[in-house]
Design an enzyme around this catalytic site. Structure first.
Site, PDB file in Angstrom:
ATOM      1  N   VAL A  98      50.259  66.240  31.272  1.00 53.79           N
ATOM      2  CA  VAL A  98      50.904  67.539  31.067  1.00 53.79           C
ATOM      3  C   VAL A  98      50.282  68.504  32.073  1.00 53.79           C
ATOM      4  O   VAL A  98      49.059  68.480  32.282  1.00 53.79           O
ATOM      5  CB  VAL A  98      50.673  68.059  29.635  1.00 53.79           C
ATOM      6  CG1 VAL A  98      51.324  69.430  29.441  1.00 53.79           C
ATOM      7  CG2 VAL A  98      51.208  67.056  28.606  1.00 53.79           C
ATOM      8  N   CYS A  99      51.139  69.319  32.701  1.00 57.66           N
ATOM      9  CA  CYS A  99      50.646  70.427  33.526  1.00 57.66           C
ATOM     10  C   CYS A  99      49.792  69.865  34.674  1.00 57.66           C
ATOM     11  O   CYS A  99      50.131  68.823  35.248  1.00 57.66           O
ATOM     12  CB  CYS A  99      49.885  71.383  32.628  1.00 57.66           C
ATOM     13  SG  CYS A  99      49.561  73.037  33.265  1.00 57.66           S
ATOM     14  N   SER A 100      48.699  70.509  35.018  1.00 60.33           N
ATOM     15  CA  SER A 100      47.863  70.045  36.134  1.00 60.33           C
ATOM     16  C   SER A 100      47.085  68.780  35.783  1.00 60.33           C
ATOM     17  O   SER A 100      46.297  68.297  36.610  1.00 60.33           O
ATOM     18  CB  SER A 100      46.915  71.161  36.584  1.00 60.33           C
ATOM     19  OG  SER A 100      46.113  71.606  35.525  1.00 60.33           O
TER      20      SER A 100
END
Lengths: 209, 209
Positions: A98-100
């Site tokens: 998820v995300c970075s």
């Protein structure tokens, strides 16, 4: 089925907690929170979390999920973290981020030549790290599924439940967390105007800027 | 501006973490996690959290937020918890809840005669406890703002930022957490068919059933 969610200092808590709320209710699944060492973790906006297991306690989970951070530099430069991600991915059925968190997958060598996504502020870096950035909310390439920023982990997890257990179970999970979203504004990531992006980066703070 | 988020054993972590990710980035705001005693908390689906402050450390926050639980009976029957909620609400500028957190507000006497919402599985109980249940995602009555189940806390928090800091700041917060939701299914809470509700309740487990 052991689902390991990586915890590390400065992670963005919602990246982990959104999918956890969905995946922990998946039939037959147990979510475990794993960190370099078992014990306290401090998220990037101040929340205290607790890792129940150390890397050595769960080297081969069935599924591994890597959340992101507004400042992932610590995780990105920690050999123990990257080794665990690499080892876990090598035997896992699925690897998720998820995300970075996708930057951490990339640093561990998981995304070489793969299509993947990340937080909108990290897409250029994702490409520089050897992945093929895709501007979509959830991207699947083989057994690697990556989500866009923060809240996108919820969309990833529901799609994942649908894939593993069918649409009916996923619909029930969606109703369980009452995910009938009603955002106050229409704010797409692509395109977002530059002043709005700068204002968002200022709110995020940290190295994601 | 001190924003106190109540923690208690068996809370639903996303109820707290969704709003925290938004409110902690609100200019001038500090989010504090408060529990009966400072120390470890175990969420209803297994996540370990940490309360930094005890009730006595922060009796009068500027804003109080009460998350829900799939089994809120412990919190509902704990006089110390209800006293803190009542006292905090008495002097707070705003009192917020997510999911079955509104039952805790009701038990503390905060919702007498007020319009409020809750998780769909708790609406009947909310009415029985003296509130006027409203089938909406976010309900404002005076200085009390309640949200529907779990993920609705994100919608509440963004609306709250818009109210306190204007639409531009809220839009930036929405982009920061990349909240451009894409749920895989259309699953409204009202009406939801009965077999789906039963399947969701089975996934939720606990006393919310």
């Amino acid at each position: 089925m052991d689902i390991a969610i990586l915890l590390y200092d400065k992670l963005t808590a919602l990246d982990a907690v959104g999918p956890y709320e969905v995946l922990s209710r998946m039939p037959g699944a147990t979510v475990r929170f794993v960190a370099r060492e078992a014990g306290p973790i401090r998220a990037d906006a101040g929340l205290g979390l607790h890792a129940d297991l150390a890397f050595a306690d769960l080297p081969h989970p069935d599924i591994v999920l890597v959340p992101g951070s507004s400042d992932p530099t610590g995780a990105l430069s920690d050999p123990a973290t990257l080794d665990w991600v690499r080892t876990a991915h090598a035997t896992a059925t699925w690897t998720l981020s998820v995300c970075s968190g996708s930057l951490i997958l990339a640093a561990a060598g998981v995304l070489a030549g793969r299509r993947a996504t990340s937080h909108w502020a990290c897409m250029e870096l994702l490409g520089a790290m050897g992945a093929t950035p895709v501007e979509e909310r959830v991207v699947t390439d083989g057994n690697v599924v990556t989500a866009a920023g923060v809240s996108a982990g919820i969309d990833l997890a529901l799609r994942f439940v649908a894939r593993l257990h069918g649409d009916d179970t996923a619909r029930a999970a969606q109703l369980a967390i009452e995910y009938d979203p009603d955002p106050p504004f229409d704010v797409p990531s692509y395109p977002a105007d530059e002043p709005l992006r700068q204002a968002a980066v200022a709110l995020i703070g940290g190295a994601a800027a």
